[in-house]
Design a protein around this motif. Structure first.
Motif, mmCIF file in Angstrom:
data_model
loop_
_atom_site.group_PDB
_atom_site.id
_atom_site.type_symbol
_atom_site.label_atom_id
_atom_site.label_comp_id
_atom_site.label_asym_id
_atom_site.label_seq_id
_atom_site.Cartn_x
_atom_site.Cartn_y
_atom_site.Cartn_z
ATOM 1 N N PHE A 234 -3.043 0.071 -8.613
ATOM 2 C CA PHE A 234 -4.483 0.279 -8.505
ATOM 3 C C PHE A 234 -4.691 1.534 -7.668
ATOM 4 O O PHE A 234 -4.478 1.526 -6.448
ATOM 5 C CB PHE A 234 -5.164 -0.920 -7.862
ATOM 6 N N ASN A 235 -5.079 2.627 -8.327
ATOM 7 C CA ASN A 235 -5.288 3.898 -7.647
ATOM 8 C C ASN A 235 -6.605 3.838 -6.886
ATOM 9 O O ASN A 235 -7.674 3.694 -7.496
ATOM 10 C CB ASN A 235 -5.294 5.042 -8.666
ATOM 11 N N HIS B 42 0.865 -1.182 0.000
ATOM 12 C CA HIS B 42 0.000 0.000 0.000
ATOM 13 C C HIS B 42 0.899 1.228 0.000
ATOM 14 O O HIS B 42 1.606 1.485 0.981
ATOM 15 C CB HIS B 42 -0.909 -0.027 1.232
ATOM 16 N N VAL B 43 0.856 2.005 -1.088
ATOM 17 C CA VAL B 43 1.748 3.152 -1.248
ATOM 18 C C VAL B 43 0.930 4.357 -1.707
ATOM 19 O O VAL B 43 0.351 4.346 -2.803
ATOM 20 C CB VAL B 43 2.857 2.863 -2.290
ATOM 21 N N ASN B 44 0.874 5.415 -0.878
ATOM 22 C CA ASN B 44 0.219 6.669 -1.266
ATOM 23 C C ASN B 44 -1.177 6.442 -1.833
ATOM 24 O O ASN B 44 -1.508 6.913 -2.929
ATOM 25 C CB ASN B 44 1.085 7.439 -2.273
ATOM 26 N N ASN B 45 -1.989 5.726 -1.095
ATOM 27 C CA ASN B 45 -3.367 5.420 -1.480
ATOM 28 C C ASN B 45 -3.480 4.694 -2.814
ATOM 29 O O ASN B 45 -4.453 4.846 -3.559
ATOM 30 C CB ASN B 45 -4.256 6.668 -1.515
ATOM 31 N N SER B 46 -2.464 3.902 -3.100
ATOM 32 C CA SER B 46 -2.486 2.996 -4.243
ATOM 33 C C SER B 46 -2.004 1.627 -3.779
ATOM 34 O O SER B 46 -1.232 1.516 -2.815
ATOM 35 C CB SER B 46 -1.573 3.489 -5.370
ATOM 36 N N LEU B 47 -2.465 0.612 -4.470
ATOM 37 C CA LEU B 47 -1.921 -0.728 -4.272
ATOM 38 C C LEU B 47 -0.962 -1.020 -5.408
ATOM 39 O O LEU B 47 -1.292 -0.829 -6.584
ATOM 40 C CB LEU B 47 -3.052 -1.771 -4.261
ATOM 41 N N ILE B 48 0.243 -1.477 -5.059
ATOM 42 C CA ILE B 48 1.268 -1.820 -6.041
ATOM 43 C C ILE B 48 1.465 -3.332 -5.984
ATOM 44 O O ILE B 48 1.732 -3.878 -4.910
ATOM 45 C CB ILE B 48 2.593 -1.095 -5.763
#
Length: 422
Positions: A363-364, A333-339
């Motif tokens: 996934f933003n 979970h990075v800056n309200n995205s899933l990587i």
């Protein structure tokens, strides 16, 4: 006048040899493309060894034309990647990857949990006939491995469900032993401050690789594969837990998951529970095999995304860019995205071999849109992922056979990182 007897016999002999040669070539083609051949060549013991790619690599965003025009592909250890148009590699921007200290052992189908600057890496296959039964720890602050300790003897060795509350790691069910042995219903809790293990209430029935998360004070366990390792499960249970202990004496039945199966990501963000990707079907133990030898079965990989919120109904979110499985510990979970790093997609339509993914996808969570944000150093499945101080890390898994062949080959323990700017 009749034809000479000698010439007639010679012609028949030549025709017979050509016919036999042709039959042999046809048989060899269909044998090489058969599921029996591909399962042994892509998954079993002949392909379980370490690999040594370069320590730093920049991955180009588009295929080299030589692979599309039939010219010889670049060597597997050459900088960059040469992609074949046959396979579903997706274009993406260049990323510079740096190779870090490798894990103490190679792992496939292991598990990983990050707590602050530490990545706890659990279990997994070393080879198809050998499984690990210990934990290794990677320290992101000084980029070193250390602190190895053993797992309980009764704990599963692969296909685990796992989640943390920031101190305690809940370990749920999974496969016990190598090859395609059966699952166990035993669950455990690890106190990461004391390195002590404790028992947790067993599941009602064992599962392989269920989606597992903590949500609203309860440990949720969903889907996975049933006891035969192949049949998708849709059951959803939850258990109230706090500080590493259960406050209930039995698991509670929850709303069933819309689509069952193992090897999917499971995430809680902003009080929303999401399950991502996965597959239906998996390898099974060969009937009557004393060692539970793995045998290929039909698998369907999908990119479905489902979410639970206040309404307690599963909602459908936008699907992944392409079907993806073997990603249960491949996300951050990075800056309200899933990587998400790597995974597997649908089988090759001709060879029927497993196809690995080599993309880093985003996934933003604000826009609910998927995108490719870069390429991995190679295609790889069951990556174990962490994120620290702006760096995205992945380690372990099973990589491809080379730039022009996305089917699985070597189990790895390498650790790579790249700087993410989202």
């Amino acid at each position: 006048m009749g034809r000479p007897v000698g010439k007639h016999k010679s012609a028949r002999l030549v025709f017979g040899c050509v016919l036999l040669l042709g039959c042999g070539l046809v048989y060899d083609y269909f044998w090489a493309a058969s599921p029996r051949f591909t399962s042994s060549s892509s998954f079993l013991s002949s392909n379980w060894a370490a690999d040594n790619p370069p320590s730093s690599i920049t991955v180009p965003s588009t295929p080299d034309r030589s692979s599309l025009e039939g010219r010889p592909a670049a060597r597997d250890d050459a900088p960059g990647r040469v992609l074949s148009a046959t396979f579903a590699d997706l274009p993406g921007p260049e990323l510079k990857w740096e190779r870090m200290a490798p894990a103490p052992v190679p792992r496939l189908d292991g598990a990983a949990i990050q707590i602050k600057n530490l990545l706890y890496v659990f279990a997994g296959y070393g080879t198809i006939d050998f499984v690990h039964s210990h934990v290794d720890i990677y320290n992101f602050s000084d980029n070193t491995w250390g602190g190895r300790f053993d797992m309980p003897k009764e704990m599963a060795h692969s296909h685990l469900g796992m989640v943390t509350d920031g101190r305690y790691i809940y370990v749920v069910t999974g496969q016990y032993g190598p090859q395609c042995r059966g699952p166990t219903a035993h669950n455990f809790v690890l106190d990461t401050e004391t390195k002590q293990w404790h028992d947790l209430l067993p599941l009602p029935v064992p599962r392989y690789a269920p989606a597992t998360q903590l949500w609203r004070g309860r440990l949720h366990v969903m889907g996975g594969s049933k006891e035969n390792r192949h049949t998708p499960a849709v059951e959803h249970w939850s258990l109230a837990v706090k500080d590493g202990k259960a406050s209930e004496t039995e698991w509670r039945n929850e709303i069933t998951i819309p689509r069952g199966g193992p090897h999917r990501a499971c995430v809680v963000v902003d009080d929303r529970l999401m399950v991502i990707g996965g597959q239906e079907g998996d390898f099974m133990a060969k009937p009557g095999s004393p060692i539970f030898k793995c045998s290929r079965r039909k698998e369907v990989v999908y990119g479905d995304v489902y979410m639970l919120d206040d309404e307690n109904k599963w909602k459908v979110l936008p699907s992944m860019i392409k079907p993806n499985s073997h990603i249960e510990f491949a996300w951050a979970h990075v800056n309200n995205s899933l990587i998400i790093a790597g995974g597997t997609t649908e089988k090759h339509p001709m060879t029927k071999k497993m196809v690995l993914n080599g993309e880093l996808v985003q996934f933003n969570l604000d826009t609910l849109k998927w995108s490719v944000i870069g390429k991995l150093p190679y295609r790889v499945k069951t990556t174990l992922v962490g994120f620290w101080d702006g760096w995205f890390y992945f380690t372990s898994g099973q990589r491809d056979k080379g730039p022009a062949d996305p089917s699985p080959k070597k189990v790895i323990g390498e650790m790579w990182r790249t700087k993410l700017r989202l």
